[in-house]
Design a protein around this motif. Structure first.
Motif, short mmCIF file in Angstrom:
data_model
loop_
_atom_site.label_atom_id
_atom_site.label_comp_id
_atom_site.label_asym_id
_atom_site.label_seq_id
_atom_site.Cartn_x
_atom_site.Cartn_y
_atom_site.Cartn_z
N ALA A 35 0.84 -1.20 0.00
CA ALA A 35 0.00 0.00 0.00
C ALA A 35 0.87 1.26 0.00
CB ALA A 35 -0.94 0.00 1.20
N GLU A 36 1.96 1.22 0.77
CA GLU A 36 2.86 2.37 0.85
C GLU A 36 3.56 2.61 -0.48
OE1 GLU A 36 4.44 5.64 2.60
OE2 GLU A 36 2.95 4.29 3.48
N ARG A 37 3.89 1.55 -1.19
CA ARG A 37 4.60 1.69 -2.47
C ARG A 37 3.65 1.93 -3.65
NH1 ARG A 37 9.75 -2.41 -2.92
NH2 ARG A 37 10.56 -2.20 -0.81
N GLY A 38 2.34 1.83 -3.40
CA GLY A 38 1.39 2.04 -4.48
C GLY A 38 1.15 0.81 -5.32
N TRP A 39 1.30 -0.37 -4.74
CA TRP A 39 1.06 -1.62 -5.44
C TRP A 39 -0.31 -2.16 -5.02
CZ3 TRP A 39 6.42 -4.02 -3.87
CH2 TRP A 39 7.44 -3.33 -4.55
N GLU A 45 -4.90 -5.04 -1.02
CA GLU A 45 -5.25 -4.11 0.05
C GLU A 45 -6.44 -4.57 0.89
OE1 GLU A 45 -6.82 -2.93 -3.95
OE2 GLU A 45 -4.82 -3.34 -3.14
N ALA A 46 -7.39 -5.29 0.26
CA ALA A 46 -8.55 -5.78 1.02
C ALA A 46 -8.19 -6.96 1.91
CB ALA A 46 -9.68 -6.17 0.07
N LEU A 47 -6.97 -7.47 1.78
CA LEU A 47 -6.50 -8.57 2.62
C LEU A 47 -5.70 -8.06 3.80
CD1 LEU A 47 -5.42 -11.11 -0.17
CD2 LEU A 47 -7.67 -10.76 0.88
N SER A 48 -5.84 -6.77 4.11
CA SER A 48 -5.17 -6.18 5.26
C SER A 48 -5.65 -6.83 6.55
CB SER A 48 -5.46 -4.67 5.32
OG SER A 48 -4.89 -3.99 4.23
N LEU A 59 -4.42 4.44 -6.44
CA LEU A 59 -5.76 3.93 -6.18
C LEU A 59 -5.77 2.41 -6.08
CD1 LEU A 59 -7.91 6.15 -8.58
CD2 LEU A 59 -7.38 6.52 -6.16
N SER A 60 -6.73 1.91 -5.36
CA SER A 60 -6.94 0.48 -5.17
C SER A 60 -7.48 -0.16 -6.44
CB SER A 60 -7.94 0.26 -4.04
OG SER A 60 -9.25 0.69 -4.47
N GLU A 61 -7.57 -1.48 -6.40
CA GLU A 61 -8.34 -2.18 -7.40
C GLU A 61 -9.82 -1.89 -7.16
OE1 GLU A 61 -6.81 -4.73 -10.06
OE2 GLU A 61 -5.99 -2.74 -9.61
N PRO A 62 -10.71 -2.12 -8.14
CA PRO A 62 -12.14 -1.84 -7.92
C PRO A 62 -12.69 -2.53 -6.68
CG PRO A 62 -11.72 -2.30 -10.22
CD PRO A 62 -10.44 -2.60 -9.51
N ILE A 63 -13.49 -1.81 -5.92
CA ILE A 63 -14.09 -2.35 -4.69
C ILE A 63 -15.19 -3.33 -5.07
CG2 ILE A 63 -15.24 -1.80 -2.52
CD1 ILE A 63 -12.37 -0.66 -2.82
N ARG A 64 -15.07 -4.58 -4.63
CA ARG A 64 -16.02 -5.62 -5.03
C ARG A 64 -17.02 -5.99 -3.95
NH1 ARG A 64 -11.77 -10.19 -7.09
NH2 ARG A 64 -10.60 -8.96 -8.61
N PHE A 65 -16.72 -5.68 -2.71
CA PHE A 65 -17.52 -6.20 -1.60
C PHE A 65 -18.45 -5.13 -1.06
CE2 PHE A 65 -18.10 -8.11 2.68
CZ PHE A 65 -18.36 -9.42 2.31
N ALA A 66 -19.74 -5.46 -0.93
CA ALA A 66 -20.75 -4.46 -0.58
C ALA A 66 -20.46 -3.79 0.76
CB ALA A 66 -22.13 -5.10 -0.57
N GLN A 100 -15.99 1.09 -7.87
CA GLN A 100 -15.17 2.30 -7.80
C GLN A 100 -13.83 1.99 -7.16
OE1 GLN A 100 -18.79 5.13 -6.47
NE2 GLN A 100 -16.87 6.24 -6.80
N ARG A 101 -12.89 2.89 -7.34
CA ARG A 101 -11.57 2.77 -6.72
C ARG A 101 -11.40 3.87 -5.68
NH1 ARG A 101 -8.06 -0.17 -10.50
NH2 ARG A 101 -9.18 -0.49 -12.46
N MET A 102 -10.58 3.58 -4.68
CA MET A 102 -10.28 4.56 -3.64
C MET A 102 -8.78 4.54 -3.37
SD MET A 102 -12.94 6.22 -2.52
CE MET A 102 -12.67 6.70 -0.81
N PRO A 103 -8.25 5.58 -2.74
CA PRO A 103 -6.82 5.56 -2.40
C PRO A 103 -6.46 4.30 -1.62
CG PRO A 103 -7.69 7.76 -2.07
CD PRO A 103 -8.87 6.89 -2.38
N LEU A 104 -5.33 3.72 -1.97
CA LEU A 104 -4.91 2.46 -1.35
C LEU A 104 -4.90 2.53 0.17
CD1 LEU A 104 -1.95 1.20 -3.57
CD2 LEU A 104 -4.01 -0.08 -2.97
#
Length: 383
Positions: free
Chosen positions: A103-107, A111-114, A199-206, A218-222
């Motif tokens: 997340a810090e490097r922008g990869w 991110e949802a597995l945090s 930005l993150s990958e597209p948000i898939r989970f409601a 949609q995407r949001m900042p990582l």
């Protein structure tokens, strides 16, 4: 070499001593010690972060090898598409530390597995997943020390037959994961000091989309996605915290059952259901070249009944086992925050954990006619 209580090495904090405890700090040590243990011919246990393991009060009757390797490096791969990177992560690298660094490097891509406890080498065994992402989405390959040959080999993700919390390794392929390769999106490309955040990958989970205040897709900042996932997990007692006994657990104790759509129709209407993909349909066409070569006509595949995934947490709660439930005199209880976790309230034994797990399985079976399957690896404990 040393011996210590396995309760001190697992997040459930139960388990007696190992006969022998060894540690591998490097890849070479991990290979050398694994081979030496196989050559001895005795059963032995490979242990990473201990977050998905519950061991009996009697301990483990054999050697335990602790994986303590670490490191992340970029791997050159000319076959990657533009905007993607490939990284190699040592098996003993802390998983959440990996997600934080990405997340810090922008990869983007994990991110949802945090907040998932444990180490990178265990991730493909279980095909970890949460909040709309799974390891299978980004796994390129693993380096695998094969118990049959004592030789390291690279296995592509497709060879692992990754499925919901499953893989060929979990199904019995014997060996040791030495490292994993991931292909992630380099979201930092084009995002400079004065530009937008990666930005993150597209948000898939409601649930995650709602918490972020956006629509699915949609995407949001990582870093925003990572922080939000950590808050959601913490609200369910799923982020390790010494002071919070709800986190003295093995995470989700049961997998979400996958059943036929017909079976699901017999459940209450408000029981959550999620569609399950069965992959690409089988080919039912025979080409002229194949006919000329003598191949018989393919017959259309038999339609496979649709399957759905149920919520184990919902089934448990609606079988009469609420948050915080504890059997009389037990040191174990259902989490006060989430019915899918069995927790150690500070003085639980492995026997307490097993007894509560068996009670939950019986209640769900009596109420709904299906048997919950434990997610953690259990040693010396029957459920």
């Amino acid at each position: 070499m040393s011996t210590q209580r396995l309760a001190d090495l697992t997040t459930m904090r139960v388990g007696g001593p190992a006969d022998e405890t060894l540690t591998a700090h490097t890849r070479d040590e991990l290979i050398e010690r694994s081979i030496a243990l196989w050559e001895r011919g005795d059963d032995w246990l490979l242990l990473g972060g201990g977050s998905n393991t519950v061991i009996a009060d009697e301990g483990y009757p054999g050697p335990v090898l602790l994986v303590r390797t670490s490191g992340i490096e970029q791997v050159a791969d000319p076959e990657l598409s533009a905007g993607s990177i490939r990284i190699r992560v040592e098996a003993g690298h802390d998983w959440d530390a990996l997600v934080a660094e990405c997340a810090e490097r922008g990869w983007a891509g994990i991110e949802a597995l945090s907040g998932i406890p444990g180490m990178a080498g265990a991730a493909p065994v279980q095909n970890i997943g949460a909040y709309g992402q799974e390891l299978s989405d980004v796994l390129h390959s693993i380096e695998f020390l094969d118990a049959a040959t004592y030789e390291p080999r690279r296995m592509l993700a497709a060879e692992l037959e990754l499925a919901y919390r499953d893989s060929v390794i979990k199904q019995g392929l014997e060996g040791v994961v030495l490292s994993i390769d991931l292909v992630l999106a380099d979201a930092a490309v084009g995002a400079g000091e004065a530009g937008p955040e990666p930005l993150s990958e597209p948000i898939r989970f409601a649930q995650l989309a709602t918490a972020l205040g956006v629509e699915q897709g949609q995407r949001m900042p990582l870093r925003v996605v990572r922080d939000t996932v950590l808050r959601l997990r913490a609200s369910k007692g799923m982020v390790l915290d010494e002071a919070d006994h709800d986190t003295w657990s093995a995470g989700s104790f049961f997998t979400n059952p996958i059943v036929t759509e017909r079976f699901a129709r017999g459940l209450p209407e408000n029981a959550p259901r999620f569609p399950v993909s069965d992959g690409e349909p089988e080919v039912a066409v025979t080409t002229f070249d194949e006919l000329a070569a003598g191949q018989p006509l393919r017959t259309p595949p038999t339609p496979r009944e649709r399957r759905v995934k149920l919520s184990a947490a919902w089934l448990i709660e609606h079988a009469g086992v609420p948050k915080g439930y504890r059997l009389p005199g037990s040191g174990a209880s259902v989490s006060t925050k989430h019915t899918l976790a069995i927790t150690n309230r500070g003085a639980a034994s492995a026997a307490d954990i097993g007894e509560l797990a068996r009670f939950i399985v019986q209640r769900v079976q009596q109420e709904f006619g299906l048997v919950l399957v434990p997610e953690p690896n259990l040693y010396g404990i029957e459920v």
